[in-house]
Scaffold this active site. Structure first.
Site, PDB file in Angstrom:
ATOM      1  N   PHE A  44     -28.937 -33.246 -23.229  1.00 26.49           N
ATOM      2  CA  PHE A  44     -30.081 -32.603 -22.593  1.00 26.49           C
ATOM      3  C   PHE A  44     -30.146 -31.148 -23.064  1.00 26.49           C
ATOM      4  CE2 PHE A  44     -32.330 -30.623 -18.952  1.00 26.49           C
ATOM      5  CZ  PHE A  44     -33.505 -31.354 -19.063  1.00 26.49           C
ATOM      6  N   ASP A  87     -21.435 -34.751 -18.546  1.00 25.15           N
ATOM      7  CA  ASP A  87     -22.614 -34.547 -17.710  1.00 25.15           C
ATOM      8  C   ASP A  87     -23.072 -35.921 -17.212  1.00 25.15           C
ATOM      9  OD1 ASP A  87     -25.214 -34.265 -16.713  1.00 25.15           O
ATOM     10  OD2 ASP A  87     -25.751 -32.708 -18.159  1.00 25.15           O
ATOM     11  N   ARG A 140     -40.850 -43.335 -20.746  1.00 20.79           N
ATOM     12  CA  ARG A 140     -39.527 -43.580 -20.178  1.00 20.79           C
ATOM     13  C   ARG A 140     -39.687 -44.190 -18.801  1.00 20.79           C
ATOM     14  NH1 ARG A 140     -35.609 -38.417 -18.857  1.00 20.79           N
ATOM     15  NH2 ARG A 140     -36.829 -38.455 -16.967  1.00 20.79           N
ATOM     16  N   TYR A 199     -30.629 -35.036  -7.631  1.00 20.09           N
ATOM     17  CA  TYR A 199     -32.044 -35.309  -7.298  1.00 20.09           C
ATOM     18  C   TYR A 199     -32.592 -36.508  -8.043  1.00 20.09           C
ATOM     19  CZ  TYR A 199     -32.464 -31.967 -11.220  1.00 20.09           C
ATOM     20  OH  TYR A 199     -32.307 -31.290 -12.399  1.00 20.09           O
ATOM     21  N   LYS A 200     -31.784 -37.114  -8.895  1.00 20.44           N
ATOM     22  CA  LYS A 200     -32.240 -38.295  -9.617  1.00 20.44           C
ATOM     23  C   LYS A 200     -31.850 -39.539  -8.816  1.00 20.44           C
ATOM     24  CE  LYS A 200     -31.839 -35.904 -14.091  1.00 20.44           C
ATOM     25  NZ  LYS A 200     -33.263 -35.843 -14.467  1.00 20.44           N
TER      26      LYS A 200
END
Lengths: 397, 397
Positions: free
Chosen positions: A113, A184, A356, A209-210
């Protein structure tokens, strides 16, 4: 056996929408509203400053951390919550470099990321002692584990393609070369089984938060292997990482174990929402989640292959090397996603051309996947993406 | 003219308590509960990921920052919100050192909040290039502004004694010596008038859970003078400080102006609470707040002098050199504060012997102050602090 009807009932899912973007932001846990009211009226509103001890606010970051620990094979009290994932990357890298002082290379892959790479760039620049951030394609990581590498920093599941690194194997190879690992887990935690302990991982970080559904900007977490945490002298040495913060002594002394990785005052309101979101996982087996996620992903891939032949699968075909998302490339990817969102199917777009879909079994069913592909096929068959309003670029989020 | 009855009505104040600890944690704004419900149901629950653009979540850190800017004499879009104050100290110091590359000393005073000193210690250690944190007593700062000082880092209002530095004068003296200033406004923002612009201050930071009433662990802020912000290459270079975060390019490029000081995903839920808390200030004039704060503080000092002669005033007697708190020393300070809290007067204790009262005119009246002193006098006169349960040390917060 996880009951996915029961987990689905624990989320607010807007009527008429199919939500395939939980890998960006999970939905609202039903219980969050009541929890927040209670926090405002019975804790902050009644106890005022006393809430820090009486309502357990001060320890909440470890209490919530312990709940996350169970999902990722981490020991009790090996996780501290707070701040943002980018900040945790900074803490993790600074600590990892300290643990490997004779070496100068941070190794990562080009699929990481961007923020992880940005943070490494900023740290390398500011430390100004000949450090280097080296990135190679994901498939070439193994050969790149050379003797000059101090830290291997990887995101386990690629945010664009969903490609899944073999954490245990790469950690083992890294250790053989004397390399410290920073994993990560942004797209792993709550999505796939993770076993940090079995992998003997050194440091891990993640967001909540995912797939944990903690809400927009929910606090991040950092894990440090208990065997090495006491060797870390925190670079960001804030008072809540101090041995005795309320002694207000003039000199920093790191707290025991993972406590030293805390920085400032814990974000209590956000931690309350996250803590409520974690209740959902009390009756969830991550092995069931993984099985169901593979089922949903394979179904999506098969349906798209049949009904949407113009979409190119850019995720791995082998589910064992894929996380809980499926991505496709199309030159009009951006407009297609805009058209999809307009018709209630919410996925995400990642530049330059990837659409996605996140498949979160806690609230996404096979019927959702089939219905989404019907709409997607209709958009493609009828070139509905070709409308002018779908061509204007703006951040989709 | 600020109507303090009207501001008081905007907070939840528990019956039977006199809250003189708003300088640790402000009370709940009445409107917070409804705002959170709306955020959960109409924003996160309805828009899901779309809330980032549709509900303005992404810009909220600057929107809220602009509201704080008005209270402290800062220009529009010169403040970024997020993270914790300790983290903002780190960002501020790292930036200030960059702006003064040829010098090696961070100057602070012994009255600074310990976390600010801890953060400086950690940064000095990790940068490992001969930097030095030098602390002198508050009264000796002026003479300590020498040519080797890179950064003057001070908290404007001392957390223990309430002593107030002259920001404008010290900033001017610092600039004459080529020194960059970092002002911590933790005990200033919302408590006393601040004019960063008029003082030509370089960098300032602060928290929002004290006099701004943003809630436990509410997001911190950082201000950078617009004249110098573009010279900063952020040390913590997270994606939300990037020029174009959603391009997902591989290399960091700082965003325009203050945007570069953002790090990770904004804490939207906490920002919503804070944004609601800021509504109270829409009809507040900080000059009125200051006048009323002095009135309350002078009243407290006079009443204590009359009724509690065993307490030693450790705050400055001149209100012009004092913030919005009054502190007293007593060898049994800890037990006295425990006894006070037991009887509904909530102040704070700071080691070794200080009892501390915050006077927030937005919700504290002269009647509150008089009533608090009656109880305090009773405790002292009757040695009520002498009970065994008040001797046990534990964090009072």
């Amino acid at each position: 056996m996880t009951d996915f009807n029961q987990t689905r009932a624990q989320f607010i899912l807007p009527e008429g929408k199919i939500y395939l973007d939980g890998n960006s932001l999970g939905p609202v846990p039903v219980a969050a509203a009541e929890r927040l009211q209670k926090m405002l009226s019975d804790e902050w509103g009644t106890m005022l400053i006393g809430g820090w001890s009486q309502a357990g606010w001060m320890d909440m970051s470890f209490d919530v951390g312990n709940r996350i620990a169970k999902l990722i094979g981490a020991a009790e009290r090996s996780i501290a919550m707070g701040d943002t994932l980018s900040l945790k990357v900074y803490q993790a890298l600074a600590a990892a470099l300290q643990l490997n002082p004779g070496r100068s290379v941070i190794l990562s892959d080009t699929g990481n990321f961007p923020s992880d790479l940005y943070i490494a760039q900023g740290l390398v620049r500011s430390l100004d002692r000949g450090l280097e951030l080296r990135t190679v394609p994901p498939a070439e990581i193994e050969q790149a584990l050379t003797d000059d590498v101090a830290v291997l920093m990887l995101t386990e599941v690629d945010y664009q393609t969903g490609r899944l690194h073999d954490m245990a194997a790469l950690t083992d190879l890294a250790h053989q070369k004397g390399i410290i690992t920073v994993w990560d887990l942004a797209h792993s935690t709550g999505a796939i089984p993770v076993d940090l302990g079995a992998a003997n991982a050194d440091i891990a970080i993640g967001c909540t938060y995912k797939y944990l559904n903690g809400g927009p900007g929910a606090p991040a977490f950092i894990y440090v292997n208990p065997a090495i945490v006491d060797r870390i002298q925190p670079t960001i040495s804030g008072w809540l990482g101090h041995q005795n913060p309320f002694d207000f002594s003039a000199d920093y002394a790191p707290g025991p174990g993972i406590e030293r990785m805390r920085v400032g005052t814990p974000p209590v309101i956000a931690l309350n929402v996250l803590n409520t979101a974690m209740d959902v996982f009390d009756h969830v087996d991550m092995a069931d989640v993984r099985r169901q996620s593979i089922k949903l992903s394979e179904l999506l891939i098969a349906e798209v292959a049949t009904h949407c032949p113009s979409l190119l699968l850019i995720s791995p075909t082998d589910p064992m090397t894929r996380g809980s998302q499926v991505s496709f490339a199309h030159q009009h990817g951006y407009a297609i996603m805009k058209a999809l969102i307009d018709r209630g199917v919410i996925g995400d777009f990642r530049a330059p051309d990837a659409i996605r879909f996140g498949l979160a079994p806690l609230y996404i069913s096979e019927a959702d996947v089939r219905a989404a592909v019907v709409i997607l096929a209709d958009i493609l068959d009828n070139r509905l993406w070709d409308r002018p309003e779908y061509q204007v670029r703006a951040a989709i989020t």
